[in-house]
Write a protein that holds these residues in place. Structure first.
Motif, PDB file in Angstrom:
ATOM      1  N   TYR A  91      -0.923 -11.176 -12.093  1.00 49.06           N
ATOM      2  CA  TYR A  91      -0.846 -11.056 -10.634  1.00 49.06           C
ATOM      3  C   TYR A  91       0.600 -11.000 -10.148  1.00 49.06           C
ATOM      4  O   TYR A  91       0.886 -10.403  -9.111  1.00 49.06           O
ATOM      5  N   VAL A  92       1.537 -11.584 -10.895  1.00 50.46           N
ATOM      6  CA  VAL A  92       2.963 -11.498 -10.549  1.00 50.46           C
ATOM      7  C   VAL A  92       3.481 -10.093 -10.851  1.00 50.46           C
ATOM      8  O   VAL A  92       4.215  -9.504 -10.057  1.00 50.46           O
ATOM      9  N   VAL A  93       3.061  -9.544 -11.979  1.00 51.30           N
ATOM     10  CA  VAL A  93       3.455  -8.184 -12.353  1.00 51.30           C
ATOM     11  C   VAL A  93       2.939  -7.187 -11.320  1.00 51.30           C
ATOM     12  O   VAL A  93       3.636  -6.235 -10.966  1.00 51.30           O
ATOM     13  N   ILE A  94       1.747  -7.412 -10.818  1.00 48.27           N
ATOM     14  CA  ILE A  94       1.170  -6.526  -9.799  1.00 48.27           C
ATOM     15  C   ILE A  94       2.081  -6.457  -8.578  1.00 48.27           C
ATOM     16  O   ILE A  94       2.325  -5.383  -8.035  1.00 48.27           O
ATOM     17  N   GLU A  95       2.609  -7.577  -8.139  1.00 50.32           N
ATOM     18  CA  GLU A  95       3.489  -7.601  -6.973  1.00 50.32           C
ATOM     19  C   GLU A  95       4.771  -6.813  -7.210  1.00 50.32           C
ATOM     20  O   GLU A  95       5.257  -6.133  -6.328  1.00 50.32           O
ATOM     21  N   TYR A  96       5.329  -6.896  -8.420  1.00 48.29           N
ATOM     22  CA  TYR A  96       6.553  -6.156  -8.745  1.00 48.29           C
ATOM     23  C   TYR A  96       6.302  -4.658  -8.857  1.00 48.29           C
ATOM     24  O   TYR A  96       7.174  -3.858  -8.551  1.00 48.29           O
ATOM     25  N   ALA A  97       5.132  -4.290  -9.320  1.00 50.79           N
ATOM     26  CA  ALA A  97       4.874  -2.897  -9.680  1.00 50.79           C
ATOM     27  C   ALA A  97       3.903  -2.185  -8.748  1.00 50.79           C
ATOM     28  O   ALA A  97       3.418  -1.111  -9.075  1.00 50.79           O
TER      29      ALA A  97
ATOM     30  N   ILE B  74      -6.749  -1.310 -12.400  1.00 49.49           N
ATOM     31  CA  ILE B  74      -8.022  -0.610 -12.625  1.00 49.49           C
ATOM     32  C   ILE B  74      -9.145  -1.550 -13.028  1.00 49.49           C
ATOM     33  O   ILE B  74     -10.317  -1.183 -12.916  1.00 49.49           O
ATOM     34  N   ASN B  75      -8.803  -2.722 -13.512  1.00 48.01           N
ATOM     35  CA  ASN B  75      -9.813  -3.736 -13.815  1.00 48.01           C
ATOM     36  C   ASN B  75      -9.124  -5.090 -13.885  1.00 48.01           C
ATOM     37  O   ASN B  75      -7.917  -5.173 -13.638  1.00 48.01           O
ATOM     38  N   GLN B  76      -9.835  -6.118 -14.223  1.00 45.14           N
ATOM     39  CA  GLN B  76      -9.294  -7.475 -14.182  1.00 45.14           C
ATOM     40  C   GLN B  76      -8.097  -7.668 -15.109  1.00 45.14           C
ATOM     41  O   GLN B  76      -7.240  -8.493 -14.847  1.00 45.14           O
ATOM     42  N   GLY B  77      -7.990  -6.868 -16.148  1.00 40.81           N
ATOM     43  CA  GLY B  77      -6.922  -7.091 -17.113  1.00 40.81           C
ATOM     44  C   GLY B  77      -6.000  -5.924 -17.349  1.00 40.81           C
ATOM     45  O   GLY B  77      -5.269  -5.906 -18.332  1.00 40.81           O
ATOM     46  N   CYS B  78      -5.994  -4.915 -16.465  1.00 47.29           N
ATOM     47  CA  CYS B  78      -5.187  -3.731 -16.751  1.00 47.29           C
ATOM     48  C   CYS B  78      -4.623  -3.079 -15.490  1.00 47.29           C
ATOM     49  O   CYS B  78      -5.352  -2.847 -14.524  1.00 47.29           O
ATOM     50  N   LEU B  79      -3.318  -2.775 -15.539  1.00 45.39           N
ATOM     51  CA  LEU B  79      -2.642  -1.956 -14.533  1.00 45.39           C
ATOM     52  C   LEU B  79      -2.234  -0.663 -15.218  1.00 45.39           C
ATOM     53  O   LEU B  79      -1.865  -0.682 -16.389  1.00 45.39           O
ATOM     54  N   VAL B  80      -2.270   0.457 -14.503  1.00 43.08           N
ATOM     55  CA  VAL B  80      -1.790   1.711 -15.083  1.00 43.08           C
ATOM     56  C   VAL B  80      -0.780   2.355 -14.141  1.00 43.08           C
ATOM     57  O   VAL B  80      -0.848   2.203 -12.927  1.00 43.08           O
ATOM     58  N   ASN B  81       0.152   3.087 -14.746  1.00 40.96           N
ATOM     59  CA  ASN B  81       1.151   3.835 -14.002  1.00 40.96           C
ATOM     60  C   ASN B  81       0.456   5.047 -13.388  1.00 40.96           C
ATOM     61  O   ASN B  81      -0.087   5.889 -14.110  1.00 40.96           O
ATOM     62  N   VAL B  82       0.482   5.145 -12.073  1.00 39.53           N
ATOM     63  CA  VAL B  82      -0.207   6.225 -11.364  1.00 39.53           C
ATOM     64  C   VAL B  82       0.318   7.586 -11.809  1.00 39.53           C
ATOM     65  O   VAL B  82      -0.444   8.539 -11.958  1.00 39.53           O
ATOM     66  N   GLY B  83       1.614   7.687 -12.062  1.00 38.48           N
ATOM     67  CA  GLY B  83       2.212   8.953 -12.473  1.00 38.48           C
ATOM     68  C   GLY B  83       1.848   9.386 -13.882  1.00 38.48           C
ATOM     69  O   GLY B  83       2.104  10.520 -14.271  1.00 38.48           O
ATOM     70  N   LYS B  84       1.245   8.513 -14.659  1.00 35.68           N
ATOM     71  CA  LYS B  84       0.886   8.828 -16.042  1.00 35.68           C
ATOM     72  C   LYS B  84      -0.604   9.074 -16.226  1.00 35.68           C
ATOM     73  O   LYS B  84      -1.073   9.266 -17.342  1.00 35.68           O
ATOM     74  N   ILE B  85      -1.366   9.093 -15.131  1.00 40.93           N
ATOM     75  CA  ILE B  85      -2.802   9.355 -15.235  1.00 40.93           C
ATOM     76  C   ILE B  85      -3.021  10.840 -15.505  1.00 40.93           C
ATOM     77  O   ILE B  85      -2.516  11.699 -14.785  1.00 40.93           O
ATOM     78  N   LEU B  86      -3.762  11.127 -16.562  1.00 38.77           N
ATOM     79  CA  LEU B  86      -4.050  12.503 -16.944  1.00 38.77           C
ATOM     80  C   LEU B  86      -5.348  12.981 -16.308  1.00 38.77           C
ATOM     81  O   LEU B  86      -5.421  14.052 -15.726  1.00 38.77           O
TER      82      LEU B  86
END
Length: 95
Positions: free
Chosen positions: A29-35, A42-54
């Motif tokens: 949740y701290v990483v979410i605030e920075y990024a 996308i789910n409880q345990g994963c963030l993805v870089n929007v620019g890297k979505i294929l």
């Protein structure tokens, strides 16, 4: 270092690049605030870089999977689907 994915393997948080995975000492949740500008949860345990979505893939059961340019894939939870659609410009507010 350009991070493509941040994910959680209980209770540790990792940032994954094209070739490496790095242990992060912060909670997710701290990483979410920075990024929050370039990443989406996308789910409880994963963030993805929007620019890297294929692409997004739909399954027969109705689940939606996100596939990144580095071939990493994970499922979008129903709870986060509305947020992901909003960030990608796919959400139509009909109200």
């Amino acid at each position: 270092m350009e991070t493509k994915t941040t994910f959680k393997i209980r209770p540790k948080v990792y940032a994954k690049t094209k070739n490496e995975a790095y242990l992060i000492k912060e909670r997710l949740y701290v990483v979410i605030e920075y990024a929050k500008d370039s990443f989406v949860k996308i789910n409880q345990g994963c963030l993805v870089n929007v620019g890297k979505i294929l692409r997004f893939e739909s399954t027969i059961s109705g689940a939606i999977k996100v596939v990144l340019k580095n071939d990493f894939s994970d499922y979008i939870s129903r709870r986060e689907l509305k947020n992901v659609k909003r960030r990608m410009g796919l959400w139509k507010n009909t109200c």
